[in-house]
Write an enzyme that holds these catalytic residues in place. Structure first.
Site, PDB file in Angstrom:
ATOM      1  N   ASN A  99      -3.079  -8.950  -3.204  1.00  0.00           N
ATOM      2  CA  ASN A  99      -3.100  -9.361  -1.798  1.00  0.00           C
ATOM      3  C   ASN A  99      -3.478 -11.169  -1.760  1.00  0.00           C
ATOM      4  OD1 ASN A  99      -2.166  -7.071  -0.714  1.00  0.00           O
ATOM      5  ND2 ASN A  99      -4.136  -6.541   0.680  1.00  0.00           N
ATOM      6  N   ASN A 128      -0.555 -10.159   2.934  1.00  0.00           N
ATOM      7  CA  ASN A 128      -1.614  -9.781   2.960  1.00  0.00           C
ATOM      8  C   ASN A 128      -2.108  -8.579   3.990  1.00  0.00           C
ATOM      9  OD1 ASN A 128      -4.557  -9.136   2.508  1.00  0.00           O
ATOM     10  ND2 ASN A 128      -5.008 -11.005   3.375  1.00  0.00           N
ATOM     11  N   ASP A 150     -12.446  -3.615  -4.225  1.00  0.00           N
ATOM     12  CA  ASP A 150     -12.766  -4.632  -5.262  1.00  0.00           C
ATOM     13  C   ASP A 150     -14.059  -5.107  -5.426  1.00  0.00           C
ATOM     14  OD1 ASP A 150     -12.656  -6.024  -2.876  1.00  0.00           O
ATOM     15  OD2 ASP A 150     -11.324  -7.592  -3.763  1.00  0.00           O
ATOM     16  N   ASP A 151     -15.074  -4.667  -4.415  1.00  0.00           N
ATOM     17  CA  ASP A 151     -16.437  -5.101  -4.700  1.00  0.00           C
ATOM     18  C   ASP A 151     -17.177  -3.851  -5.214  1.00  0.00           C
ATOM     19  OD1 ASP A 151     -16.423  -3.367  -2.517  1.00  0.00           O
ATOM     20  OD2 ASP A 151     -17.281  -4.968  -1.230  1.00  0.00           O
ATOM     21  N   ASP A 243      -7.372   1.930   7.403  1.00  0.00           N
ATOM     22  CA  ASP A 243      -6.272   2.514   6.590  1.00  0.00           C
ATOM     23  C   ASP A 243      -7.104   3.825   6.097  1.00  0.00           C
ATOM     24  OD1 ASP A 243      -8.134   0.800   5.035  1.00  0.00           O
ATOM     25  OD2 ASP A 243      -6.629   1.394   3.435  1.00  0.00           O
ATOM     26  N   ASP A 244      -8.244   3.794   5.633  1.00  0.00           N
ATOM     27  CA  ASP A 244      -8.901   4.931   5.375  1.00  0.00           C
ATOM     28  C   ASP A 244      -9.168   6.089   6.062  1.00  0.00           C
ATOM     29  OD1 ASP A 244     -10.645   3.556   6.683  1.00  0.00           O
ATOM     30  OD2 ASP A 244     -12.168   3.369   5.362  1.00  0.00           O
ATOM     31  N   ARG A 292     -13.382   0.510  14.193  1.00  0.00           N
ATOM     32  CA  ARG A 292     -13.262   1.809  13.599  1.00  0.00           C
ATOM     33  C   ARG A 292     -13.357   2.971  14.508  1.00  0.00           C
ATOM     34  NH1 ARG A 292     -12.516   1.726   8.419  1.00  0.00           N
ATOM     35  NH2 ARG A 292     -13.659   3.630   7.321  1.00  0.00           N
TER      36      ARG A 292
END
Lengths: 330, 330
Positions: A99, A128, A150-151, A243-244, A292
């Protein structure tokens, strides 16, 4: 009307037809047999995607998984994680969703430090977007997807066990981070974790979502995600979030059951502090949690109902990490 | 040959038959439709017994369970346990299997101390047999059976949670006591618990049985138990042992999966010391464990194979007993 059709033969019946009727009966039996043979297995039943399997799959592709990791602005962390995850058992391939628009991928450096046990594919994106990682990538050859932020670092052992659990619950999101929605008297839903509780709920806690930032799920759901209402994509793009949550709605709608199965991790870590980019994750934004809750309510409107169901099942590995973890030491 | 039948119509086809063929097609579609409608649900698929449901069932009988407790020589303990278990949520009825041959049942005293919230039925036996508790009792109206040894106390909370787990795994034995078999190079199996391990097995532990002395299982399995080879009954009667191992074989054969799902108990106790009869359980006999390995090998011969499969899944309740039990504190 059906009944009318069924009676017809009786009226036009002749000698030849009698003989023919026996044929009809045989044919019916054959059809019955065929249909029975075609009965979907439980997993297929839950997974229409298994039936319209898009790609030929090697054996290894069947008992292995693909790691999909989306990265933005933390290439140093990405490289650490790529190294960490190179040798996980059953890992078939790594797909990095790039991204960092306009930035060069570290493929050259990666290859210069090869050989690597597992192939890594960099998917360069043009925009992105949070939902870039939810594409039905052509490089994806396995039924099982492991999606990781990614963390986040999860131990190889936790991943191997969770994969074995996913193989037993392939229609669910099997992961390490449970969350829930709660209903309020106002009819508005709220999103949260252990700090929230449904009024009048008894002992213990519940979850209604398992986040896909550290979870296994069926690649068929990436296919399904491409067929969602435009409003869902708009919501995710507008917030760069949720998105989750949308994936949990999708799975819950598909199965009619709780979307997720929570596996208690033995060792899961956030490596954010290890990055030099100074960039910290989206979830640090002040509006993150509010968004959220906002998304949960939006999605209920879009899908015209609340599909999320509660579960209170927590799965651990018998006899690990300590052989007597089945004995209670509370 | 089938193919030959299918071609036949083609040869004898006439005008009338053409019209008739369309009828045939419609009929085929109807049959297909019917068969589809009749597709078993997942649970039915795993549970033929659900389809040949012997008794009409009230709603309460569907979301409740029957406690079956076999007792021998510890009536004082029995009465304690009957009191303990009288008010468990979802308990429909208690069936006491009375193995004290020739001894009077304590029904009078029990009733004199009534009223009691749940009906208790005493089933007087004519022979003191371990497998008496595995009859398909006519008083049994629920799909779910909770079988408990007469010296074991499990908390109401554990039972309520395990019942909810059983409702999600109705084809399995869902209980609190896991055991396993292991293979040896000699081809002889050995029975045990955490002290045994299969050679070369990796991290953690496994189980291949869940004992029925503290477990939920489907009443249909009591029906199935009546149709086992005589040799199985002979083995159980000869040893006065192993009825629970036989049940695990039966379930594993039926499902093709691990027979049991292990639920980690929060509070389970053995009350043996509380009895004044001085009688202590069969499992104290010197030969008890040896017999159980003996039974595993015998059953493998009788069933001509080893159906037991391993599982390493351990289920706990999310957020109970402590709200953060999903955080690892090893």
């Amino acid at each position: 009307r059906h009944f009318h059709f069924c009676k017809l033969p009786g009226r036009v019946m002749g000698i030849r037809l009698l003989r023919f009727t026996s044929v009809v009966i045989v044919v019916l039996l054959l059809v019955a047999g065929a249909l029975t043979a075609l009965l979907p297995t439980i997993k297929d039943d839950k997974m229409p995607n298994l039936r319209r399997e898009p790609k030929a799959q090697s054996q290894s592709a069947l008992d292995s998984f693909t790691l999909i990791m989306q990265t933005y602005n933390r290439t140093d962390l990405l490289l650490k994680l790529l190294n960490h995850y190179q040798a996980i058992p059953h890992l078939h391939k790594v797909i990095v969703v790039w991204n960092n628009i306009g930035e060069k991928i570290p493929e050259e450096m990666w290859n210069s430090l090869g050989p690597h046990p597992v192939p890594v594919v960099f998917k360069v994106q043009t925009v992105n977007r949070m939902r870039n990682r939810l594409q039905n990538f052509p490089e994806l050859e396995t039924k099982a997807v492991l999606m990781m932020d990614d963390d986040t670092l999860v131990s190889a052992h936790d991943l191997a066990f969770a994969f074995s659990v996913w193989q037993q619950f392939p229609e669910h999101i099997v992961g390490f981070v449970p969350r829930k929605h709660i209903s309020t008297p106002s009819g508005v839903y709220s999103y949260g974790s252990f700090e929230l509780q449904n009024p009048g709920f008894g002992n213990g806690d519940q979850y209604s979502m398992v986040l896909i930032g550290a979870a296994f799920f069926h690649s068929g759901y990436l296919e399904d995600f491409q067929r969602q209402p435009e409003a869902v994509y708009a919501l995710i793009d507008e917030t760069q979030n949720c998105d989750d949550i949308a994936m949990n709605f999708l799975v819950a709608k598909h199965t009619g059951k709780p979307s997720g199965v929570f596996v208690k991790p033995v060792d899961i870590r956030n490596l954010e502090k290890d990055t030099n980019s100074g960039y910290s994750g989206m979830w640090h934004r002040a509006e993150h949690l509010l968004q959220r809750s906002y998304c949960v309510n939006k999605l209920v409107n879009i899908y015209d109902g609340m599909p999320l169901k509660y579960s209170n099942i927590m799965i651990s590995q018998f006899g690990f990490p300590n052989y007597a973890n089945h004995k209670n030491k509370m």
